[in-house]
Motif scaffolding. Structure first.
Motif, short mmCIF file in Angstrom:
data_model
loop_
_atom_site.label_atom_id
_atom_site.label_comp_id
_atom_site.label_asym_id
_atom_site.label_seq_id
_atom_site.Cartn_x
_atom_site.Cartn_y
_atom_site.Cartn_z
N ALA A 97 -24.24 35.54 30.30
CA ALA A 97 -24.18 34.11 30.08
C ALA A 97 -23.86 33.35 31.37
O ALA A 97 -23.79 32.12 31.36
CB ALA A 97 -23.13 33.79 29.01
N ALA A 98 -23.66 34.06 32.47
CA ALA A 98 -23.29 33.39 33.72
C ALA A 98 -24.46 32.58 34.28
O ALA A 98 -25.63 32.93 34.10
CB ALA A 98 -22.85 34.42 34.76
N VAL A 100 -25.72 32.20 37.46
CA VAL A 100 -25.62 32.84 38.78
C VAL A 100 -26.40 32.01 39.80
O VAL A 100 -27.55 31.64 39.55
CB VAL A 100 -26.19 34.27 38.73
CG1 VAL A 100 -26.06 34.96 40.07
CG2 VAL A 100 -25.50 35.09 37.63
N ILE A 132 -28.74 40.10 38.36
CA ILE A 132 -27.83 41.03 37.67
C ILE A 132 -28.42 41.44 36.33
O ILE A 132 -28.44 42.62 35.98
CB ILE A 132 -26.44 40.38 37.51
CG1 ILE A 132 -25.90 39.94 38.88
CG2 ILE A 132 -25.46 41.35 36.84
CD1 ILE A 132 -24.74 38.95 38.80
N GLY A 149 -29.86 38.16 27.57
CA GLY A 149 -29.82 37.15 28.63
C GLY A 149 -29.82 35.75 28.05
O GLY A 149 -30.06 35.55 26.85
N PHE A 150 -29.55 34.78 28.89
CA PHE A 150 -29.65 33.36 28.52
C PHE A 150 -30.75 32.74 29.36
O PHE A 150 -31.02 33.19 30.49
CB PHE A 150 -28.32 32.64 28.77
CG PHE A 150 -27.33 32.76 27.64
CD1 PHE A 150 -26.70 33.97 27.39
CD2 PHE A 150 -27.04 31.67 26.84
CE1 PHE A 150 -25.79 34.09 26.34
CE2 PHE A 150 -26.12 31.78 25.79
CZ PHE A 150 -25.50 32.99 25.54
N ALA A 151 -31.37 31.72 28.85
CA ALA A 151 -32.34 30.96 29.63
C ALA A 151 -32.08 29.48 29.39
O ALA A 151 -32.42 28.94 28.33
CB ALA A 151 -33.76 31.34 29.25
N LYS A 164 -39.38 34.98 30.70
CA LYS A 164 -38.18 35.52 31.35
C LYS A 164 -37.73 36.82 30.68
O LYS A 164 -37.34 37.77 31.35
CB LYS A 164 -37.06 34.47 31.24
CG LYS A 164 -36.25 34.28 32.48
CD LYS A 164 -35.45 32.98 32.44
CE LYS A 164 -35.90 32.03 33.53
NZ LYS A 164 -35.10 30.80 33.56
N LYS A 168 -37.65 40.20 32.95
CA LYS A 168 -36.37 40.85 33.28
C LYS A 168 -36.18 42.15 32.51
O LYS A 168 -35.45 43.02 32.95
CB LYS A 168 -35.22 39.90 32.99
CG LYS A 168 -35.27 38.69 33.94
CD LYS A 168 -34.15 37.73 33.70
CE LYS A 168 -34.30 36.50 34.57
NZ LYS A 168 -33.25 36.42 35.60
N1 CTP Z 1 -29.17 36.00 35.96
C1 CTP Z 1 -28.50 37.04 36.58
N2 CTP Z 1 -28.51 37.13 37.94
C2 CTP Z 1 -29.16 36.21 38.67
C3 CTP Z 1 -29.85 35.16 38.06
C4 CTP Z 1 -29.82 35.07 36.69
O1 CTP Z 1 -27.89 37.86 35.89
N3 CTP Z 1 -29.17 36.35 40.01
C5 CTP Z 1 -29.19 35.94 34.48
C6 CTP Z 1 -28.44 34.77 33.87
O2 CTP Z 1 -27.10 35.12 33.62
C7 CTP Z 1 -29.24 34.54 32.58
C8 CTP Z 1 -30.65 34.94 32.95
O3 CTP Z 1 -30.54 35.79 34.08
O4 CTP Z 1 -28.81 35.41 31.56
C9 CTP Z 1 -31.58 33.84 33.25
O5 CTP Z 1 -31.09 33.08 34.32
P1 CTP Z 1 -32.02 31.95 34.92
O6 CTP Z 1 -31.32 31.28 36.02
O7 CTP Z 1 -32.52 31.12 33.78
O8 CTP Z 1 -33.24 32.85 35.42
P2 CTP Z 1 -33.92 32.99 36.84
O9 CTP Z 1 -34.67 34.28 36.79
O10 CTP Z 1 -32.92 32.85 37.91
O11 CTP Z 1 -34.98 31.84 36.85
P3 CTP Z 1 -34.93 30.30 37.35
O12 CTP Z 1 -35.90 30.24 38.45
O13 CTP Z 1 -35.37 29.51 36.12
O14 CTP Z 1 -33.53 29.96 37.76
#
Ligand code: CTP
Ligand code: CA
Length: 225
Positions: A97-98, A100, A132, A149-151, A164, A168
């Motif tokens: 849920a972070a 990141v 992650i 995961g969350f989006a 997504k 992933k």
């Molecule tokens: N996430 C993660 N590590 C990262 C980026 C995202 O674990 N470096 C996880 C988030 O915690 C969430 C999911 O991936 O559960 C989706 O994050 P999101 O930011 O929506 O996905 P991204 O692949 O980073 O795509 P965007 O370009 O839309 O930011």
């Protein structure tokens, strides 16, 4: 709570939850970050714990305090969050849920960057942070049986979230529209769609605590089934 801990459906299960933003340092006094209160991840950890789970809660610097009764691991950066997650495994389920930060500054300065008298601007070079969720979803050995995961999206929510999940390799994606007009970012309510192999389940708008309780119940069902 005591009774639930005794006979909850998640008793004996280890569930990992990431929550909050990450902070990526620019120098000792500045950072880049995503907007995230940590409210939904915190509520989820609390709800999982109430169902009897042994919860490891890996959190960035959130606005809300972590729940009682969970194993809290505080981190700052995405790289630290990945290390904490890898250290916390194995788990029966992992929920990411972070919010990141997608990028970090390549070489954060050890000392405070001072404004230039001539007004010239600093130039920051970025590197992409490890994903992650994707890393854990794609583990060859020791992958948690359920990875969620969350989006959080502002546009084309369903299409982006569905893509997504596939990209992933996680089992479920909790999708939500965080456009400013929804008031969801920083608010107490959420309106999510749970996307799995079985399709998309649109939940009505409700409190973040209720989203957390329903999601925790779904996780308990999945681990039992
Ligand atoms: N996430 C993660 N590590 C990262 C980026 C995202 O674990 N470096 C996880 C988030 O915690 C969430 C999911 O991936 O559960 C989706 O994050 P999101 O930011 O929506 O996905 P991204 O692949 O980073 O795509 P965007 O370009 O839309 O930011
Ligand atoms: Ca991102």
């Amino acid at each position: 709570v005591e009774a639930a801990l005794m006979d909850g459906p998640l008793r004996g299960k280890h569930v990992l939850v990431t929550s909050g933003p990450t902070h990526e340092p620019i120098d000792p006094v500045r950072y880049i970050a995503n907007r995230s209160s940590g409210a939904q991840g915190t509520a989820l950890a609390r709800a999982l714990s109430a169902l009897g789970a042994d919860v490891t809660f890996v959190t960035g610097p959130a606005d809300v305090p972590p729940p009682d009764g969970v194993n809290v691991v505080k981190v700052q950066s995405a790289q630290q969050m990945l290390e904490a997650v890898q250290t916390a495994l194995p788990a029966d389920a992992a929920v990411f849920a972070a919010a990141v930060a997608d990028w970090r500054v390549v070489s954060a300065s050890d000392s405070k960057i001072k404004k230039d008298a001539k007004g010239s601007l600093p130039v920051l070079e970025f590197a992409e942070n490890p994903d992650i969720l994707a890393t854990v979803s794609q583990m060859k050995k020791g992958r948690p049986p359920l990875v969620v995961g969350f989006a959080a999206e502002t546009d084309d929510v369903m299409a982006n979230a569905t893509a997504k999940r596939v990209r992933k390799g996680c089992d479920w994606i909790v999708a939500n529209d965080v456009s400013p007009e929804t008031g969801i970012m920083g608010g107490s309510e959420n309106a999510v769609t749970l996307i799995s192999d079985d399709g998309a389940d649109v939940w009505p708008r409700m409190g973040k605590d209720d989203v957390a309780r329903q999601l925790a119940a779904r996780i308990a069902d999945a681990l039992a089934g």
